[in-house]
Design a protein around this motif. Structure first.
Motif, PDB file in Angstrom:
ATOM      1  N   ASP A  66      -6.944   0.726  -7.735  1.00  0.00           N
ATOM      2  CA  ASP A  66      -6.519   0.879  -7.048  1.00  0.00           C
ATOM      3  C   ASP A  66      -5.711   2.309  -7.365  1.00  0.00           C
ATOM      4  O   ASP A  66      -4.587   1.523  -8.255  1.00  0.00           O
ATOM      5  CB  ASP A  66      -6.557   0.418  -5.834  1.00  0.00           C
ATOM      6  N   LEU A  67      -5.554   3.372  -7.812  1.00  0.00           N
ATOM      7  CA  LEU A  67      -4.954   4.320  -8.290  1.00  0.00           C
ATOM      8  C   LEU A  67      -3.782   5.018  -7.877  1.00  0.00           C
ATOM      9  O   LEU A  67      -3.930   5.928  -6.560  1.00  0.00           O
ATOM     10  CB  LEU A  67      -5.379   5.692  -8.728  1.00  0.00           C
ATOM     11  N   CYS A  69      -1.248   2.745  -5.586  1.00  0.00           N
ATOM     12  CA  CYS A  69      -1.396   1.675  -4.595  1.00  0.00           C
ATOM     13  C   CYS A  69      -0.935   1.104  -3.657  1.00  0.00           C
ATOM     14  O   CYS A  69      -1.233   0.182  -2.384  1.00  0.00           O
ATOM     15  CB  CYS A  69      -1.944   0.206  -5.548  1.00  0.00           C
ATOM     16  N   THR A  89       0.835   1.694  -9.470  1.00  0.00           N
ATOM     17  CA  THR A  89       2.230   2.735  -9.235  1.00  0.00           C
ATOM     18  C   THR A  89       3.051   2.798  -9.774  1.00  0.00           C
ATOM     19  O   THR A  89       3.287   2.077 -10.692  1.00  0.00           O
ATOM     20  CB  THR A  89       2.633   1.638  -7.872  1.00  0.00           C
ATOM     21  N   ALA A 110      -0.274   7.341 -13.950  1.00  0.00           N
ATOM     22  CA  ALA A 110      -1.635   7.416 -14.195  1.00  0.00           C
ATOM     23  C   ALA A 110      -2.451   8.298 -15.107  1.00  0.00           C
ATOM     24  O   ALA A 110      -3.356   7.990 -15.664  1.00  0.00           O
ATOM     25  CB  ALA A 110      -2.495   7.928 -12.097  1.00  0.00           C
ATOM     26  N   SER A 126      -8.494   6.003  -4.469  1.00  0.00           N
ATOM     27  CA  SER A 126      -6.650   6.581  -4.559  1.00  0.00           C
ATOM     28  C   SER A 126      -6.617   7.180  -3.491  1.00  0.00           C
ATOM     29  O   SER A 126      -7.571   8.087  -2.995  1.00  0.00           O
ATOM     30  CB  SER A 126      -6.389   8.014  -5.937  1.00  0.00           C
ATOM     31  N   ALA A 129      -2.570   9.418  -3.030  1.00  0.00           N
ATOM     32  CA  ALA A 129      -1.753   9.240  -5.033  1.00  0.00           C
ATOM     33  C   ALA A 129      -1.626  10.561  -5.348  1.00  0.00           C
ATOM     34  O   ALA A 129      -0.749  11.123  -6.515  1.00  0.00           O
ATOM     35  CB  ALA A 129      -2.297   7.994  -5.625  1.00  0.00           C
ATOM     36  N   LEU A 167     -11.515   9.832  -3.246  1.00  0.00           N
ATOM     37  CA  LEU A 167     -10.038  10.271  -3.728  1.00  0.00           C
ATOM     38  C   LEU A 167      -9.767  10.912  -2.177  1.00  0.00           C
ATOM     39  O   LEU A 167     -10.318  11.880  -1.203  1.00  0.00           O
ATOM     40  CB  LEU A 167      -9.966  11.575  -4.107  1.00  0.00           C
ATOM     41  N   THR A 169      -6.441  12.897   0.020  1.00  0.00           N
ATOM     42  CA  THR A 169      -5.145  13.536  -0.663  1.00  0.00           C
ATOM     43  C   THR A 169      -4.660  14.545   0.661  1.00  0.00           C
ATOM     44  O   THR A 169      -5.284  14.727   1.087  1.00  0.00           O
ATOM     45  CB  THR A 169      -5.572  14.457  -1.844  1.00  0.00           C
TER      46      THR A 169
END
Length: 299
Positions: A66-67, A69, A89, A110, A126, A129, A167, A169
């Motif tokens: 989990d990029l 998190c 994180t 990251a 992710s 992030a 992803l 975002t």
């Protein structure tokens, strides 16, 4: 990218208020209503987690990165599903909160994730992030796509062939304002002022220009499997967050009083947290921003 100080400003200062308002394992990213705004916030967040697990093909025993998190909402769901979640994180408060609940979370950049540092994963997710991975200065220097390509290459490096990367975002929307026009000196409530206010809330962060740029930068490491806009869902998510965070509470009031010295000495803090304007909600309503859920597969 937004550095540790930037992310501590955004997330660590508000850590206890967020946890008191949204729960210890708060998911601070857009929920998945799919237009059904009768759902509770918890049900919409659970629907999102179910979607992520299904899209990534996660099973019991799957090891998932989990990029970015956050407070561990997805990691907790993965744990309850029998998967092995590892989070990273740059927020010290988020990491500490996650660890108190037994989650495997690391303070790590990251941009430096590798198979050597974390091993291999069945899948990567992710949620919210990616918008912190490029700074306004890096954008102005023409480095944005290089940075994004580097992130995708690193994620491909920890995945097997055909491994998936989910992803979620924000991106700039069709009505976005050029960087050189964005300023707190612009007329109040103008698009340029609202985006400048958002920049104060998320210092060190600059968004992708749109879905096409994200997909282009993922190549040749990944091919897109699916993409869906979640802009309207994010507006409802923010409505729910604002209602809960704004709900009167003695504990929250005492916490906010502890931030009074910061309010008195920092104009950026006053703009970011006490302007009385929900900049991210307005940006989505005006289509200054959009929001995507994208599923990639490693080629």
């Amino acid at each position: 990218m937004a550095d540790r100080g930037d992310l501590d400003f955004t997330y660590s200062l508000t850590d206890r208020v967020v946890r008191l308002s949204l729960g210890e394992l708060a998911d601070f990213s857009g929920a998945k209503y799919d237009g059904d705004f009768s759902l509770s916030l918890e049900d919409a967040q659970r629907r999102k987690h179910e979607y992520v697990v299904a899209q990534l093909g996660i099973e019991r025993g799957s090891r998932v990165l989990d990029l970015g998190c956050g407070w561990g909402g997805l990691l907790d769901y993965l744990r309850r599903a029998g998967a092995i979640g590892v989070g990273i994180t740059l927020s010290s408060a988020q990491a500490a909160a996650c660890r108190r609940h037994g989650l495997d979370v690391h303070i790590h950049d990251a941009h430096t994730v590798s198979r050597e540092s974390f091993g291999s994963f069945s899948a990567v997710a992710s949620l919210g992030a990616f918008e912190h991975f490029c700074s306004p200065e890096e954008y102005a220097a023409g480095k944005q796509e290089e940075i994004y390509r580097g992130i995708f290459e690193r994620m491909a490096g920890v995945l097997p062939p055909h491994g998936r990367f989910y992803l979620q975002t924000m991106v700039f929307g069709r009505n976005a304002v050029p960087l050189e026009q964005i300023s707190t000196a612009a007329p109040r409530n103008s698009d340029a002022w609202i985006l400048a206010l958002l920049g104060r809330q998320f210092p060190g962060s600059w968004l992708p220009s749109g879905l096409d740029q994200v997909v282009r930068c993922a190549e040749p490491s990944f091919r897109p499997v699916s993409s869906v806009s979640g802009r309207l869902d994010y507006i409802e998510t923010i409505n729910q967050w604002n209602a809960r965070i704004g709900k009167p509470s003695l504990r929250k009031r005492l916490l906010k009083l502890r931030l009074l010295p910061r309010w008195l000495t920092s104009a950026d803090f006053r703009l970011a947290f006490t302007s009385g304007v929900s900049a991210n909600k307005i940006c989505f309503e005006r289509e200054l921003l959009d929001h995507y859920r994208i599923v990639f597969e490693r080629v």
